[in-house]
Design a protein around this motif. Sequence first.
Motif, PDB file in Angstrom:
ATOM      1  N   ASN A  30       0.856  -1.167   0.000  1.00  0.00           N
ATOM      2  CA  ASN A  30       0.000   0.000   0.000  1.00  0.00           C
ATOM      3  C   ASN A  30       0.904   1.232   0.000  1.00  0.00           C
ATOM      4  N   PRO A  31       1.087   1.865  -1.163  1.00  0.00           N
ATOM      5  CA  PRO A  31       1.960   3.036  -1.205  1.00  0.00           C
ATOM      6  C   PRO A  31       1.394   4.203  -0.404  1.00  0.00           C
ATOM      7  N   CYS A  32       2.284   4.988   0.141  1.00  0.00           N
ATOM      8  CA  CYS A  32       1.925   6.212   0.844  1.00  0.00           C
ATOM      9  C   CYS A  32       2.775   7.318   0.231  1.00  0.00           C
ATOM     10  N   ILE A  33       2.113   8.249  -0.473  1.00  0.00           N
ATOM     11  CA  ILE A  33       2.814   9.304  -1.200  1.00  0.00           C
ATOM     12  C   ILE A  33       2.149  10.652  -0.921  1.00  0.00           C
ATOM     13  N   PRO A  34       2.825  11.766  -1.226  1.00  0.00           N
ATOM     14  CA  PRO A  34       2.164  13.061  -1.117  1.00  0.00           C
ATOM     15  C   PRO A  34       0.960  13.123  -2.051  1.00  0.00           C
ATOM     16  N   SER A  35      -0.127  13.718  -1.607  1.00  0.00           N
ATOM     17  CA  SER A  35      -1.362  13.725  -2.384  1.00  0.00           C
ATOM     18  C   SER A  35      -1.233  14.479  -3.704  1.00  0.00           C
ATOM     19  N   HIS A  36      -0.262  15.373  -3.820  1.00  0.00           N
ATOM     20  CA  HIS A  36      -0.106  16.124  -5.072  1.00  0.00           C
ATOM     21  C   HIS A  36       0.673  15.339  -6.138  1.00  0.00           C
ATOM     22  N   TRP A  37       1.232  14.199  -5.776  1.00  0.00           N
ATOM     23  CA  TRP A  37       1.913  13.366  -6.773  1.00  0.00           C
ATOM     24  C   TRP A  37       0.873  12.688  -7.660  1.00  0.00           C
ATOM     25  N   PRO A  38       1.036  12.757  -8.979  1.00  0.00           N
ATOM     26  CA  PRO A  38       0.109  12.048  -9.868  1.00  0.00           C
ATOM     27  C   PRO A  38       0.392  10.545  -9.927  1.00  0.00           C
ATOM     28  N   GLY A  39       1.505  10.138  -9.365  1.00  0.00           N
ATOM     29  CA  GLY A  39       1.901   8.733  -9.355  1.00  0.00           C
ATOM     30  C   GLY A  39       3.409   8.624  -9.468  1.00  0.00           C
ATOM     31  N   PHE A  40       3.882   7.419  -9.710  1.00  0.00           N
ATOM     32  CA  PHE A  40       5.315   7.214  -9.899  1.00  0.00           C
ATOM     33  C   PHE A  40       5.539   5.856 -10.544  1.00  0.00           C
ATOM     34  N   LYS A  41       6.745   5.670 -11.048  1.00  0.00           N
ATOM     35  CA  LYS A  41       7.149   4.392 -11.625  1.00  0.00           C
ATOM     36  C   LYS A  41       8.389   3.916 -10.894  1.00  0.00           C
ATOM     37  N   ALA A  42       8.508   2.601 -10.785  1.00  0.00           N
ATOM     38  CA  ALA A  42       9.663   1.998 -10.122  1.00  0.00           C
ATOM     39  C   ALA A  42       9.930   0.638 -10.740  1.00  0.00           C
ATOM     40  N   GLU A  43      11.135   0.182 -10.576  1.00  0.00           N
ATOM     41  CA  GLU A  43      11.483  -1.180 -10.970  1.00  0.00           C
ATOM     42  C   GLU A  43      12.011  -1.891  -9.737  1.00  0.00           C
ATOM     43  N   TYR A  44      11.621  -3.143  -9.604  1.00  0.00           N
ATOM     44  CA  TYR A  44      12.041  -3.953  -8.467  1.00  0.00           C
ATOM     45  C   TYR A  44      12.593  -5.267  -9.000  1.00  0.00           C
ATOM     46  N   ARG A  45      13.751  -5.621  -8.527  1.00  0.00           N
ATOM     47  CA  ARG A  45      14.371  -6.870  -8.958  1.00  0.00           C
ATOM     48  C   ARG A  45      14.303  -7.878  -7.819  1.00  0.00           C
ATOM     49  N   PHE A  46      13.814  -9.071  -8.147  1.00  0.00           N
ATOM     50  CA  PHE A  46      13.712 -10.164  -7.183  1.00  0.00           C
ATOM     51  C   PHE A  46      14.452 -11.344  -7.791  1.00  0.00           C
ATOM     52  N   GLY A  47      15.667 -11.561  -7.345  1.00  0.00           N
ATOM     53  CA  GLY A  47      16.498 -12.585  -7.965  1.00  0.00           C
ATOM     54  C   GLY A  47      16.789 -12.195  -9.400  1.00  0.00           C
ATOM     55  N   LYS A  48      16.398 -13.040 -10.341  1.00  0.00           N
ATOM     56  CA  LYS A  48      16.589 -12.760 -11.764  1.00  0.00           C
ATOM     57  C   LYS A  48      15.325 -12.211 -12.427  1.00  0.00           C
ATOM     58  N   THR A  49      14.353 -11.860 -11.627  1.00  0.00           N
ATOM     59  CA  THR A  49      13.060 -11.405 -12.129  1.00  0.00           C
ATOM     60  C   THR A  49      12.922  -9.899 -11.937  1.00  0.00           C
ATOM     61  N   ASN A  50      12.404  -9.219 -12.967  1.00  0.00           N
ATOM     62  CA  ASN A  50      12.235  -7.777 -12.921  1.00  0.00           C
ATOM     63  C   ASN A  50      10.743  -7.435 -12.897  1.00  0.00           C
ATOM     64  N   TYR A  51      10.359  -6.607 -11.928  1.00  0.00           N
ATOM     65  CA  TYR A  51       8.987  -6.118 -11.813  1.00  0.00           C
ATOM     66  C   TYR A  51       8.976  -4.631 -12.137  1.00  0.00           C
ATOM     67  N   LYS A  52       8.249  -4.243 -13.195  1.00  0.00           N
ATOM     68  CA  LYS A  52       8.065  -2.840 -13.541  1.00  0.00           C
ATOM     69  C   LYS A  52       6.750  -2.397 -12.921  1.00  0.00           C
ATOM     70  N   ILE A  53       6.821  -1.409 -12.054  1.00  0.00           N
ATOM     71  CA  ILE A  53       5.674  -0.984 -11.260  1.00  0.00           C
ATOM     72  C   ILE A  53       5.251   0.417 -11.686  1.00  0.00           C
ATOM     73  N   ASN A  54       3.974   0.573 -11.992  1.00  0.00           N
ATOM     74  CA  ASN A  54       3.408   1.863 -12.351  1.00  0.00           C
ATOM     75  C   ASN A  54       2.276   2.162 -11.377  1.00  0.00           C
ATOM     76  N   VAL A  55       2.441   3.219 -10.589  1.00  0.00           N
ATOM     77  CA  VAL A  55       1.434   3.617  -9.607  1.00  0.00           C
ATOM     78  C   VAL A  55       0.783   4.906 -10.101  1.00  0.00           C
TER      79      VAL A  55
END
Length: 67
Positions: free
Chosen positions: A1-26
């Motif tokens: 459950n992300p917690c961000i400033p309310s004025h942010w329209p969102g964000f993108k992040a990448e998370y690596r788990f072992g050899k697996t890549n997760y592209k996250i768009n909030v």
Amino acid sequence: NPCIPSHWPGFKAEYRFGKTNYKINVENPSGVNQGLKRVLLDGIFMPDHLIPLVDDGQNHEVHVLMG
């Protein structure tokens, strides 16, 4: 459950788990600090809003809609 400033329209992040890549768009179209409306993993609705981490060496897309 992300917690961000309310004025942010969102964000993108990448998370690596072992050899697996997760592209996250909030997205935060409602301008909230926290709270989830929908979570998708590779286009599949996650009713419990949890993303199972699997080290399968693939690329995965996560879409989070706050609200």
